[in-house]
Design a protein around this motif. Structure first.
Motif, PDB file in Angstrom:
ATOM      1  N   PHE A 140      15.446   7.614   1.068  1.00  0.00           N
ATOM      2  CA  PHE A 140      16.022   8.931   0.802  1.00  0.00           C
ATOM      3  C   PHE A 140      16.999   9.320   1.906  1.00  0.00           C
ATOM      4  N   LYS A 141      16.651   9.006   3.135  1.00  0.00           N
ATOM      5  CA  LYS A 141      17.560   9.295   4.257  1.00  0.00           C
ATOM      6  C   LYS A 141      18.868   8.530   4.087  1.00  0.00           C
ATOM      7  N   ARG A 142      18.775   7.276   3.687  1.00  0.00           N
ATOM      8  CA  ARG A 142      19.968   6.461   3.469  1.00  0.00           C
ATOM      9  C   ARG A 142      20.788   6.967   2.279  1.00  0.00           C
ATOM     10  N   LEU A 143      20.123   7.637   1.341  1.00  0.00           N
ATOM     11  CA  LEU A 143      20.810   8.199   0.173  1.00  0.00           C
ATOM     12  C   LEU A 143      21.416   9.573   0.465  1.00  0.00           C
ATOM     13  N   GLY A 144      21.237  10.073   1.678  1.00  0.00           N
ATOM     14  CA  GLY A 144      21.817  11.362   2.051  1.00  0.00           C
ATOM     15  C   GLY A 144      20.871  12.540   1.936  1.00  0.00           C
ATOM     16  N   LYS A 145      19.580  12.286   1.813  1.00  0.00           N
ATOM     17  CA  LYS A 145      18.589  13.370   1.735  1.00  0.00           C
ATOM     18  C   LYS A 145      17.535  13.174   2.834  1.00  0.00           C
ATOM     19  N   PRO A 146      17.924  13.373   4.107  1.00  0.00           N
ATOM     20  CA  PRO A 146      16.986  13.113   5.202  1.00  0.00           C
ATOM     21  C   PRO A 146      15.788  14.059   5.235  1.00  0.00           C
ATOM     22  N   GLY A 147      15.882  15.213   4.599  1.00  0.00           N
ATOM     23  CA  GLY A 147      14.786  16.164   4.578  1.00  0.00           C
ATOM     24  C   GLY A 147      13.550  15.667   3.828  1.00  0.00           C
ATOM     25  N   LEU A 148      13.706  14.643   3.002  1.00  0.00           N
ATOM     26  CA  LEU A 148      12.584  14.129   2.216  1.00  0.00           C
ATOM     27  C   LEU A 148      11.807  13.030   2.933  1.00  0.00           C
ATOM     28  N   LEU A 149      12.255  12.618   4.097  1.00  0.00           N
ATOM     29  CA  LEU A 149      11.570  11.564   4.848  1.00  0.00           C
ATOM     30  C   LEU A 149      10.130  11.964   5.163  1.00  0.00           C
ATOM     31  N   GLY A 150       9.955  13.125   5.756  1.00  0.00           N
ATOM     32  CA  GLY A 150       8.609  13.584   6.116  1.00  0.00           C
ATOM     33  C   GLY A 150       7.709  13.792   4.917  1.00  0.00           C
ATOM     34  N   ALA A 151       8.259  14.329   3.844  1.00  0.00           N
ATOM     35  CA  ALA A 151       7.459  14.564   2.636  1.00  0.00           C
ATOM     36  C   ALA A 151       6.970  13.251   2.034  1.00  0.00           C
ATOM     37  N   CYS A 152       7.825  12.259   2.005  1.00  0.00           N
ATOM     38  CA  CYS A 152       7.426  10.960   1.443  1.00  0.00           C
ATOM     39  C   CYS A 152       6.337  10.308   2.291  1.00  0.00           C
ATOM     40  N   VAL A 153       6.505  10.361   3.601  1.00  0.00           N
ATOM     41  CA  VAL A 153       5.489   9.791   4.487  1.00  0.00           C
ATOM     42  C   VAL A 153       4.170  10.533   4.304  1.00  0.00           C
ATOM     43  N   ALA A 154       4.225  11.853   4.216  1.00  0.00           N
ATOM     44  CA  ALA A 154       3.006  12.652   4.036  1.00  0.00           C
ATOM     45  C   ALA A 154       2.299  12.305   2.733  1.00  0.00           C
ATOM     46  N   VAL A 155       3.042  12.141   1.654  1.00  0.00           N
ATOM     47  CA  VAL A 155       2.428  11.776   0.370  1.00  0.00           C
ATOM     48  C   VAL A 155       1.752  10.412   0.479  1.00  0.00           C
ATOM     49  N   GLY A 156       2.439   9.453   1.077  1.00  0.00           N
ATOM     50  CA  GLY A 156       1.851   8.125   1.243  1.00  0.00           C
ATOM     51  C   GLY A 156       0.576   8.158   2.069  1.00  0.00           C
ATOM     52  N   GLY A 188       0.778  -1.228   0.000  1.00  0.00           N
ATOM     53  CA  GLY A 188       0.000   0.000   0.000  1.00  0.00           C
ATOM     54  C   GLY A 188       0.809   1.278   0.000  1.00  0.00           C
ATOM     55  N   PRO A 189       0.118   2.413  -0.156  1.00  0.00           N
ATOM     56  CA  PRO A 189       0.795   3.697  -0.323  1.00  0.00           C
ATOM     57  C   PRO A 189       1.552   4.192   0.908  1.00  0.00           C
ATOM     58  N   VAL A 190       1.053   3.927   2.103  1.00  0.00           N
ATOM     59  CA  VAL A 190       1.779   4.373   3.298  1.00  0.00           C
ATOM     60  C   VAL A 190       3.103   3.626   3.400  1.00  0.00           C
ATOM     61  N   SER A 191       3.072   2.338   3.118  1.00  0.00           N
ATOM     62  CA  SER A 191       4.304   1.543   3.138  1.00  0.00           C
ATOM     63  C   SER A 191       5.320   2.072   2.126  1.00  0.00           C
ATOM     64  N   ALA A 192       4.846   2.389   0.933  1.00  0.00           N
ATOM     65  CA  ALA A 192       5.740   2.924  -0.097  1.00  0.00           C
ATOM     66  C   ALA A 192       6.306   4.268   0.334  1.00  0.00           C
ATOM     67  N   GLY A 193       5.478   5.113   0.940  1.00  0.00           N
ATOM     68  CA  GLY A 193       5.951   6.422   1.394  1.00  0.00           C
ATOM     69  C   GLY A 193       6.988   6.323   2.498  1.00  0.00           C
ATOM     70  N   VAL A 194       6.737   5.474   3.472  1.00  0.00           N
ATOM     71  CA  VAL A 194       7.698   5.311   4.571  1.00  0.00           C
ATOM     72  C   VAL A 194       8.999   4.708   4.045  1.00  0.00           C
ATOM     73  N   ALA A 195       8.895   3.675   3.203  1.00  0.00           N
ATOM     74  CA  ALA A 195      10.100   3.048   2.649  1.00  0.00           C
ATOM     75  C   ALA A 195      10.890   4.040   1.787  1.00  0.00           C
ATOM     76  N   ALA A 196      10.187   4.838   0.985  1.00  0.00           N
ATOM     77  CA  ALA A 196      10.875   5.837   0.155  1.00  0.00           C
ATOM     78  C   ALA A 196      11.564   6.880   1.032  1.00  0.00           C
ATOM     79  N   GLY A 197      10.888   7.312   2.086  1.00  0.00           N
ATOM     80  CA  GLY A 197      11.491   8.289   2.988  1.00  0.00           C
ATOM     81  C   GLY A 197      12.731   7.757   3.677  1.00  0.00           C
ATOM     82  N   VAL A 198      12.654   6.524   4.161  1.00  0.00           N
ATOM     83  CA  VAL A 198      13.815   5.900   4.800  1.00  0.00           C
ATOM     84  C   VAL A 198      14.945   5.750   3.791  1.00  0.00           C
TER      85      VAL A 198
END
Length: 151
Positions: free
Chosen positions: A45-61, A33-43
């Motif tokens: 992005f953090k691992r890729l060096g862009k921690p600021g996108l974690l919240g945005a990805c979770v919010a979109v999901g 589902g979409p929340v899972s995809a958003g949380v996984a994408a945010g995590v």
């Protein structure tokens, strides 16, 4: 005497926490589902060096899931629920795949130049995120259906 083969990963980040491949985000979105995809994408992005996108990805999901929950609970006929939910899951996962691909490709080029074989780490975390978020989404959907009188 046999020679022991070892994998030689380039770069310090590559040795430790290696991000998931963006196509795995689409699979998580489809399966969980979409929340899972958003949380996984945010995590990721953090691992890729862009921690600021974690919240945005979770919010979109969460927003995509909220729209899906309202559609399922109050708007759609029973026969339309599955195709619409599947379409929204695939669309969300694909959106996160496309959003993360350039960042992942740049990260991989820095840490795995040439033809070095890449294997992501912490796959258990990926499935844990998927299962935990899916359980929460199922609970919310059942609550929505109970409120709508469809259970």
């Amino acid at each position: 005497m046999s020679k022991v083969r070892t994998l030689d990963y380039a770069g310090p980040a590559a040795v430790g926490d290696r991000p998931w491949v963006p196509s795995q985000l689409m699979a998580i979105g489809l399966l969980f589902g979409p929340v899972s995809a958003g949380v996984a994408a945010g995590v990721n992005f953090k691992r890729l060096g862009k921690p600021g996108l974690l919240g945005a990805c979770v919010a979109v999901g969460v927003v995509v899931f909220a729209v899906m929950a309202v559609l399922v609970g109050f708007v759609l006929e029973d026969k339309a629920i599955r195709p619409v939910a599947l379409l929204m899951n695939v669309s969300t996962g694909t959106g996160f795949l496309l959003a993360q691909k350039p960042t992942f490709d740049a990260w991989k080029a820095r840490h795995f130049p040439g033809s070095a074989k890449y294997r992501p780490s912490r796959i258990g975390l990926l499935f844990g995120i998927g299962l935990a978020c899916a359980a929460a989404q199922v609970g919310v959907l059942f609550a929505m259906l109970a409120v709508a009188g469809r259970v």
